[in-house]
Design a protein around this motif. Structure first.
Motif, mmCIF file in Angstrom:
data_model
loop_
_atom_site.group_PDB
_atom_site.id
_atom_site.type_symbol
_atom_site.label_atom_id
_atom_site.label_comp_id
_atom_site.label_asym_id
_atom_site.label_seq_id
_atom_site.Cartn_x
_atom_site.Cartn_y
_atom_site.Cartn_z
ATOM 1 N N ALA A 86 14.405 -36.625 -22.027
ATOM 2 C CA ALA A 86 13.995 -36.375 -23.416
ATOM 3 C C ALA A 86 12.606 -35.739 -23.461
ATOM 4 N N ALA A 87 11.698 -36.224 -22.624
ATOM 5 C CA ALA A 87 10.344 -35.666 -22.585
ATOM 6 C C ALA A 87 10.356 -34.220 -22.104
ATOM 7 N N LEU A 88 11.137 -33.942 -21.074
ATOM 8 C CA LEU A 88 11.241 -32.565 -20.587
ATOM 9 C C LEU A 88 11.804 -31.638 -21.654
ATOM 10 N N ASN A 89 12.836 -32.097 -22.352
ATOM 11 C CA ASN A 89 13.397 -31.290 -23.439
ATOM 12 C C ASN A 89 12.375 -31.054 -24.540
ATOM 13 N N TYR A 90 11.616 -32.091 -24.869
ATOM 14 C CA TYR A 90 10.574 -31.977 -25.888
ATOM 15 C C TYR A 90 9.535 -30.935 -25.488
ATOM 16 N N TYR A 91 9.031 -31.040 -24.254
ATOM 17 C CA TYR A 91 8.010 -30.095 -23.811
ATOM 18 C C TYR A 91 8.556 -28.679 -23.705
ATOM 19 N N GLU A 92 9.813 -28.555 -23.311
ATOM 20 C CA GLU A 92 10.422 -27.229 -23.259
ATOM 21 C C GLU A 92 10.483 -26.611 -24.656
ATOM 22 N N GLN A 93 10.914 -27.393 -25.637
ATOM 23 C CA GLN A 93 10.979 -26.905 -27.016
ATOM 24 C C GLN A 93 9.587 -26.592 -27.558
ATOM 25 N N LEU A 94 8.636 -27.468 -27.262
ATOM 26 C CA LEU A 94 7.276 -27.279 -27.758
ATOM 27 C C LEU A 94 6.634 -26.025 -27.166
ATOM 28 N N VAL A 95 6.753 -25.861 -25.866
ATOM 29 C CA VAL A 95 6.185 -24.670 -25.215
ATOM 30 C C VAL A 95 6.892 -23.414 -25.704
ATOM 31 N N GLY A 96 8.204 -23.489 -25.887
ATOM 32 C CA GLY A 96 8.939 -22.344 -26.412
ATOM 33 C C GLY A 96 8.455 -21.951 -27.803
ATOM 34 N N ALA A 97 8.249 -22.942 -28.650
ATOM 35 C CA ALA A 97 7.744 -22.664 -30.006
ATOM 36 C C ALA A 97 6.348 -22.061 -29.953
ATOM 37 N N GLN A 98 5.513 -22.575 -29.071
ATOM 38 C CA GLN A 98 4.153 -22.048 -28.938
ATOM 39 C C GLN A 98 4.161 -20.619 -28.401
ATOM 40 N N MET A 99 5.043 -20.349 -27.448
ATOM 41 C CA MET A 99 5.131 -18.994 -26.892
ATOM 42 C C MET A 99 5.636 -18.013 -27.951
ATOM 43 N N ASP A 100 6.633 -18.431 -28.731
ATOM 44 C CA ASP A 100 7.140 -17.579 -29.808
ATOM 45 C C ASP A 100 6.033 -17.285 -30.821
ATOM 46 N N ALA A 101 5.278 -18.312 -31.169
ATOM 47 C CA ALA A 101 4.194 -18.140 -32.136
ATOM 48 C C ALA A 101 3.123 -17.205 -31.583
ATOM 49 N N ALA A 102 2.734 -17.426 -30.333
ATOM 50 C CA ALA A 102 1.700 -16.573 -29.731
ATOM 51 C C ALA A 102 2.154 -15.116 -29.703
ATOM 52 N N ARG A 103 3.410 -14.910 -29.382
ATOM 53 C CA ARG A 103 3.947 -13.544 -29.341
ATOM 54 C C ARG A 103 3.911 -12.919 -30.739
ATOM 55 N N ALA A 104 4.340 -13.665 -31.729
ATOM 56 C CA ALA A 104 4.355 -13.153 -33.106
ATOM 57 C C ALA A 104 2.939 -12.837 -33.583
ATOM 58 N N TYR A 105 1.992 -13.727 -33.292
ATOM 59 C CA TYR A 105 0.608 -13.496 -33.719
ATOM 60 C C TYR A 105 0.027 -12.278 -33.013
ATOM 61 N N SER A 106 0.332 -12.131 -31.739
ATOM 62 C CA SER A 106 -0.149 -10.970 -30.984
ATOM 63 C C SER A 106 0.437 -9.679 -31.545
ATOM 64 N N ASP A 107 1.737 -9.696 -31.832
ATOM 65 C CA ASP A 107 2.382 -8.513 -32.392
ATOM 66 C C ASP A 107 1.767 -8.125 -33.729
ATOM 67 N N MET A 108 1.491 -9.132 -34.572
ATOM 68 C CA MET A 108 0.858 -8.852 -35.869
ATOM 69 C C MET A 108 -0.527 -8.237 -35.681
ATOM 70 N N THR A 109 -1.286 -8.787 -34.759
ATOM 71 C CA THR A 109 -2.650 -8.310 -34.515
ATOM 72 C C THR A 109 -2.640 -6.872 -34.001
ATOM 73 N N ILE A 110 -1.770 -6.592 -33.063
ATOM 74 C CA ILE A 110 -1.698 -5.237 -32.503
ATOM 75 C C ILE A 110 -1.237 -4.241 -33.561
ATOM 76 N N ALA A 111 -0.233 -4.633 -34.351
ATOM 77 C CA ALA A 111 0.246 -3.745 -35.415
ATOM 78 C C ALA A 111 -0.868 -3.460 -36.417
ATOM 79 N N GLN A 112 -1.651 -4.475 -36.734
ATOM 80 C CA GLN A 112 -2.746 -4.282 -37.695
ATOM 81 C C GLN A 112 -3.833 -3.379 -37.098
ATOM 82 N N ALA A 113 -4.115 -3.557 -35.827
ATOM 83 C CA ALA A 113 -5.110 -2.696 -35.172
ATOM 84 C C ALA A 113 -4.647 -1.241 -35.190
ATOM 85 N N ARG A 114 -3.367 -1.018 -34.941
ATOM 86 C CA ARG A 114 -2.832 0.351 -34.975
ATOM 87 C C ARG A 114 -2.939 0.937 -36.395
#
Length: 118
Positions: A26-54
């Motif tokens: 259960a803990a491994l599944n939790y951390y996998e989901q949490l890290v996945g959500a964080q990675m998705d968020a980081a990617r989305a924020y980075s994409d927004m920032t780069i698009a705005q810079a362009r």
């Protein structure tokens, strides 16, 4: 192995080892989901920032400046909505893990009590 030792081994497996495996899974599944959500968020924020810079790189006159400002406002709104959604997602993942952990603890306690009665 004699019957007493075998019974003790089974009880140990039932009361300690099996619940620990379940919790670890259960803990491994939790951390996998949490890290996945964080990675998705980081990617989305980075994409927004780069698009705005362009967008800002395309500013050449008053009209393009106005469009960049409008884009900036839309991006800020989108970012706030994304952050709200990401926060809700992490909260949901955490609450689910907490509920699962609590249920496992209750089941383990129940098994331990039943085993102790035997």
């Amino acid at each position: 192995m004699n019957k007493a030792a075998e019974k003790t081994s089974q009880q140990f497996e039932s009361v300690f080892v099996s619940p620990m495996r379940s919790y670890t899974l259960a803990a491994l599944n939790y951390y996998e989901q949490l890290v996945g959500a964080q990675m998705d968020a980081a990617r989305a924020y980075s994409d927004m920032t780069i698009a705005q810079a362009r967008t800002w790189l395309d500013v050449k006159d008053a009209d393009s400046f106005k469009k960049a400002m409008e884009s900036q406002q839309k991006t800020a709104t989108d970012l706030m909505e994304r952050m709200k959604g990401d926060s809700e997602k992490v909260t949901s993942i955490s609450q689910s893990f907490m509920q699962d952990s609590q249920k496992m603890a209750e089941e383990t306690t129940k098994k331990a009590v039943e085993t102790a009665k035997q």
